[in-house]
Design a protein around this motif. Structure first.
Motif, mmCIF file in Angstrom:
data_model
loop_
_atom_site.group_PDB
_atom_site.id
_atom_site.type_symbol
_atom_site.label_atom_id
_atom_site.label_comp_id
_atom_site.label_asym_id
_atom_site.label_seq_id
_atom_site.Cartn_x
_atom_site.Cartn_y
_atom_site.Cartn_z
ATOM 1 N N VAL A 1 0.797 -1.034 0.043
ATOM 2 C CA VAL A 1 0.038 -0.065 -0.093
ATOM 3 C C VAL A 1 0.924 1.267 0.035
ATOM 4 O O VAL A 1 0.631 2.287 -0.751
ATOM 5 C CB VAL A 1 -0.933 0.088 0.993
ATOM 6 C CG1 VAL A 1 -0.399 -0.069 2.477
ATOM 7 C CG2 VAL A 1 -2.080 1.034 0.994
ATOM 8 N N THR A 2 1.917 1.134 0.812
ATOM 9 C CA THR A 2 2.736 2.483 0.779
ATOM 10 C C THR A 2 3.753 2.467 -0.566
ATOM 11 O O THR A 2 3.660 3.715 -0.951
ATOM 12 C CB THR A 2 3.951 2.280 1.744
ATOM 13 O OG1 THR A 2 3.427 1.737 2.858
ATOM 14 C CG2 THR A 2 4.608 3.583 2.096
ATOM 15 N N ALA A 3 3.846 1.538 -1.223
ATOM 16 C CA ALA A 3 4.665 1.726 -2.424
ATOM 17 C C ALA A 3 3.528 2.341 -3.659
ATOM 18 O O ALA A 3 3.976 3.230 -4.349
ATOM 19 C CB ALA A 3 4.947 0.477 -3.155
ATOM 20 N N PHE A 4 2.255 1.722 -3.336
ATOM 21 C CA PHE A 4 1.288 2.196 -4.639
ATOM 22 C C PHE A 4 1.123 3.783 -4.302
ATOM 23 O O PHE A 4 0.854 4.716 -5.111
ATOM 24 C CB PHE A 4 0.161 1.408 -4.215
ATOM 25 C CG PHE A 4 -1.136 1.803 -5.231
ATOM 26 C CD1 PHE A 4 -0.861 1.102 -6.660
ATOM 27 C CD2 PHE A 4 -2.010 2.777 -5.054
ATOM 28 C CE1 PHE A 4 -2.037 1.476 -7.825
ATOM 29 C CE2 PHE A 4 -3.051 2.915 -6.078
ATOM 30 C CZ PHE A 4 -2.789 2.357 -7.160
ATOM 31 N N ALA A 5 0.691 3.930 -2.837
ATOM 32 C CA ALA A 5 0.193 5.423 -2.551
ATOM 33 C C ALA A 5 1.445 6.246 -2.945
ATOM 34 O O ALA A 5 1.215 7.352 -3.599
ATOM 35 C CB ALA A 5 0.098 5.572 -0.979
ATOM 36 N N THR A 6 2.679 6.095 -2.668
ATOM 37 C CA THR A 6 3.868 6.963 -3.053
ATOM 38 C C THR A 6 4.013 7.089 -4.419
ATOM 39 O O THR A 6 4.294 8.188 -4.981
ATOM 40 C CB THR A 6 5.224 6.412 -2.253
ATOM 41 O OG1 THR A 6 4.863 5.979 -1.010
ATOM 42 C CG2 THR A 6 6.407 7.605 -2.303
ATOM 43 N N ALA A 7 3.860 5.956 -5.152
ATOM 44 C CA ALA A 7 4.022 5.983 -6.637
ATOM 45 C C ALA A 7 3.054 6.974 -7.441
ATOM 46 O O ALA A 7 3.392 7.715 -8.280
ATOM 47 C CB ALA A 7 3.973 4.614 -7.235
ATOM 48 N N THR A 8 1.937 6.816 -6.734
ATOM 49 C CA THR A 8 0.742 7.622 -7.284
ATOM 50 C C THR A 8 1.093 8.993 -6.960
ATOM 51 O O THR A 8 0.660 9.790 -7.885
ATOM 52 C CB THR A 8 -0.637 7.177 -6.662
ATOM 53 O OG1 THR A 8 -0.865 5.704 -6.661
ATOM 54 C CG2 THR A 8 -1.841 7.984 -7.202
ATOM 55 N N ILE A 9 1.439 9.368 -5.700
ATOM 56 C CA ILE A 9 1.607 10.898 -5.411
ATOM 57 C C ILE A 9 2.636 11.207 -6.195
ATOM 58 O O ILE A 9 2.868 12.280 -6.965
ATOM 59 C CB ILE A 9 2.021 11.095 -3.981
ATOM 60 C CG1 ILE A 9 0.680 10.659 -3.208
ATOM 61 C CG2 ILE A 9 2.261 12.409 -3.437
ATOM 62 C CD1 ILE A 9 0.905 10.375 -1.838
ATOM 63 N N THR A 10 4.002 10.484 -6.292
ATOM 64 C CA THR A 10 5.104 11.093 -6.866
ATOM 65 C C THR A 10 5.147 10.837 -8.530
ATOM 66 O O THR A 10 5.920 11.528 -9.022
ATOM 67 C CB THR A 10 6.480 10.421 -6.294
ATOM 68 O OG1 THR A 10 6.366 9.176 -6.330
ATOM 69 C CG2 THR A 10 6.434 10.660 -4.782
ATOM 70 N N GLY A 11 4.541 9.809 -8.824
ATOM 71 C CA GLY A 11 4.468 9.611 -10.178
ATOM 72 C C GLY A 11 5.549 8.738 -10.480
ATOM 73 O O GLY A 11 5.811 8.394 -11.638
ATOM 74 N N SER A 12 6.463 8.155 -9.598
ATOM 75 C CA SER A 12 7.632 7.478 -9.698
ATOM 76 C C SER A 12 7.536 6.163 -9.005
ATOM 77 O O SER A 12 7.435 6.142 -7.760
ATOM 78 C CB SER A 12 8.791 8.160 -9.110
ATOM 79 O OG SER A 12 10.036 7.413 -8.888
ATOM 80 N N SER A 13 7.493 5.080 -9.707
ATOM 81 C CA SER A 13 7.371 3.745 -9.428
ATOM 82 C C SER A 13 8.638 3.554 -8.433
ATOM 83 O O SER A 13 8.545 2.970 -7.435
ATOM 84 C CB SER A 13 7.570 2.783 -10.319
ATOM 85 O OG SER A 13 6.436 2.945 -11.278
ATOM 86 N N ALA A 14 10.016 4.150 -8.806
ATOM 87 C CA ALA A 14 11.130 3.658 -8.172
ATOM 88 C C ALA A 14 11.153 4.224 -6.648
ATOM 89 O O ALA A 14 11.329 3.751 -5.454
ATOM 90 C CB ALA A 14 12.286 4.374 -8.750
#
Lengths: 357, 306
Positions: free
Chosen positions: B47-60
């Motif tokens: 969930v953290t990875a998904f939320a962060t990737a959504t907000i920042t636009g960066s999967s890495a």
């Protein structure tokens, strides 16, 4: 997993005890098989629960326990709800049938409503929606939209409910496209986004260009969109997960039923009954059709919807042949409810063997 | 892409989250700590990875955030079990329940949010070669990185002094303590590594495998990872083998059904677990094998005699 489920149930039970103080209200309990956040089956039941709260406000109090596994845990959760002053308890998965009946015998004053089962009692009602009517509509659309003439169908467990859906779909599919065939993959779970997605990938790799699902997560629809094929959603409108690929979905709508049954308890008129409703009462409905579907196909689908509602069309109208080509439902006749409820054979056009047959 | 290649590619993707989580748990267990909270850490990572990737636009960035969040969760476990000497089994189970609940809470606003899947390697000309292209050159970087991690963990455990110390702590914390090694400190690091790897495994599910967030999306994979460590008799190379076997059986049985194979899917789904039980029986009947691989002090509480 089992132990975790047990602990979760125990924690949830504590919560129920804490909230069981207020008197004079009708208390309605719900037991869910998945998380509310599945955006499918359990989510739709919870929408029904909220409809009760909205309708009756202060007169009712609702509680729910989610992600209850179908087994020993279920019985304890149901008993917990019954012994903490709940007047009406909805158990919303097939596997809750035996625990529900067992607990109901010990709590004769509590009313139980079990979804999708066939065992009833003086204080146990059963209810179900005729989802297969929605499968007919999906079949007509899929038959018109497929180019490869291979349809992938992700199925959960080989119970009559699921087999009926596959058959209703296949009959409608081949009515408009006799060349089309259905590949079925059983995933043996109601809810595992990863596995459901894998099944979708496997079916697409084998040539399917429309993906049907009788499982609860939106993963198959999402994979379909990624791979550029069509999908039909399950239980709730899954358009937002796959706006391009989502043809339609069969939406469960329990609101009216849940409100009516709660009202019956409030009025003291509740009686044990068996209800099986479909498009005609709105217990199921079709999600908005994808704008990419040609107008004549939408018209065909809507006509079928209207005909099923009026009784002019039956999803299992004879002649219906089984896989061996033998006529099972003769011309001029339609399957009766008894046959539908015990369906354990595939119709012509479904590939592979039904597990356990 | 032909079917054989498609099967192998799906199989590799199915195995990768298991591989990450099991590798991390292997290191944790090698230090003598049994963390049953893998499922909870994976789902928190997802969930953290998904939320962060959504907000920042960066999967890495998302994957790093997922690893960090799961590591933070594992540190809660470390404080409770190592510093406050709580029971490891109970704490691990609690961690799983906590993680599932926490992830549902964090993820509320992200259900149905679209996210682009992790890009796959695409070398013009090479990735299009029949069979070899998709199988060798058609994956996302996390799959390649998982192989690097298998090598790195094996090298660390068996070829470095630090790895030897970590294993010594897992074999006999009293002896290691007597020689003067910081038992608690080393176990903290091992637990943190296990957490981070479980987080990456979870992140793989939510940003690469099925790029979406939905409650409980790990669906028991953390428990499979735990079984894998035993199946692999605590050897990194065998974890790789086991993960591909577990992943492979899942995918093969789905394809088999599509082709109309007459084997009951339940039997195929059962195979990896049967194999795990078989391995358990085998290693329990062979004392030498246990001594060689299973950390002797696993799950035991360490109270330094000051």
């Amino acid at each position: 997993m089992k132990r975790v489920g047990l602990l979760i149930a125990a924690v949830a039970a504590l919560g129920i005890v804490a909230g069981a103080q207020a008197a004079d209200k009708v208390k309605v309990g719900f037991v869910y098989v998945g998380p509310i956040g599945d955006h499918g089956w359990t989510y739709r039941h919870d929408v029904g629960r909220l409809a009760i709260e909205k309708q009756f406000g202060d007169k009712v109090e609702t509680t729910y326990v989610e992600s209850v596994s179908e087994g020993a845990d279920a019985e304890r959760v149901i008993r917990q709800l019954a012994s903490t002053g709940h007047d009406l308890i909805f158990t919303t998965s097939f596997g809750f049938m035996n625990p529900t009946v067992k607990v109901a015998k010990k709590f004769p004053k509590v009313k139980f409503e079990h979804c999708s089962g066939y065992k009833r009692g003086p204080n146990v009602s059963t209810y179900l929606a005729r989802f297969y009517e929605g499968r007919t509509i999906s079949g007509l659309i899929a038959g018109k939209m497929t180019k490869s003439n291979v349809i992938g169908y992700i199925a959960s467990f080989p119970i009559p409910e699921v087999v009926r859906g596959i058959n209703a779909f296949t009959l409608a599919l081949r009515e408009v496209n006799p060349k089309a065939e259905v590949k079925v993959v059983w995933v043996n779970t109601w809810y595992d986004p990863g596995k459901e997605g894998d099944a979708a990938k496997a079916l697409i790799d084998q040539g399917a260009d429309v993906i049907l699902q009788h499982t609860d997560s939106p993963a198959p629809a999402q994979i379909a969109q990624k791979r550029g094929v069509w999908a039909v959603g399950q239980a709730s409108d899954m358009t937002k997960f796959a706006p391009k690929s989502h043809l339609t979905a069969i939406i469960d709508d329990w609101n009216n039923y849940y409100v009516a049954r709660t009202k019956a308890v409030l009025d003291g008129t509740w009686k044990s009954q068996d209800v099986w409703q479909g498009l005609n009462t709105g217990m199921i409905a079709m999600a908005p059709y994808n704008p990419a579907i040609p107008k004549d196909v939408v018209a065909l689908a809507m006509q079928a919807e209207a005909d099923i509602k009026s009784g002019k069309r039956h999803p299992f109208q004879g002649p219906v042949r089984n896989q061996a080509g033998k006529v099972v439902i003769p011309k001029g006749k339609a399957a009766d409810d008894k046959m539908l409820l015990s369906m354990d054979w595939y119709v012509e056009g479904v590939q592979g063997k039904l597990p356990g047959k | 892409m032909d079917t054989a290649a498609a099967v192998i590619v799906s199989m590799m993707a199915a195995a990768t989250p298991l591989l990450y989580a099991a590798l991390g748990e292997l290191v944790t267990e090698k230090s003598g700590v049994l963390n049953l909270g893998v499922e909870g850490m994976m789902i928190t990572g997802a969930v953290t990875a998904f939320a962060t990737a959504t907000i920042t636009g960066s999967s890495a960035i998302g994957i790093v955030a997922g690893a960090t969040a799961a590591m933070a969760l594992s540190l809660i476990f470390a404080v409770l079990t190592l510093s406050l000497v709580a029971n490891q089994v109970a704490t691990g189970l609690a961690l799983t329940i906590f993680g599932i609940g926490l992830s549902a809470l964090i993820g509320q606003g992200y259900v149905g949010t679209p996210l682009d899947a992790l890009p796959k390697l695409d070398i013009p000309g090479v990735s299009d070669i029949v069979f070899i292209g998709p199988v060798l050159f058609g994956h996302d970087f996390l799959i390649y990185f998982s192989f690097v991690m298998v090598g790195a963990v094996a090298w660390f455990l068996y070829r470095t002094r630090a790895g030897l110390v970590l294993r010594a702590v897992g074999e006999s914390h009293d002896a290691a303590h007597a020689i003067g090694y910081p038992v608690i400190g080393i176990r903290y690091l091992a637990v943190a590594f296990g957490g981070a790897m479980a987080g990456v495994g979870g992140a793989y599910l939510s940003v690469a495998y099925t790029p979406m967030w939905i409650e409980n999306m790990t669906a028991g994979r953390g428990w499979i990872a735990l079984a894998l460590v035993v199946f692999a008799t605590w050897r990194p190379g065998r974890v790789l083998l086991g993960a591909y076997l577990f992943g492979g059986v899942t995918i093969l049985q789905l394809h088999g059904q599509g082709f109309g194979l007459g084997v009951a899917s339940q039997i195929l789904s059962m195979l990896p677990y049967l194999a795990t039980i078989l391995v358990l029986v085998l290693i329990s009947s062979d004392r030498a094998l246990i001594r060689l691989n299973a950390p002797a002090d696993i799950g035991r509480v360490f109270r330094p005699a000051s």
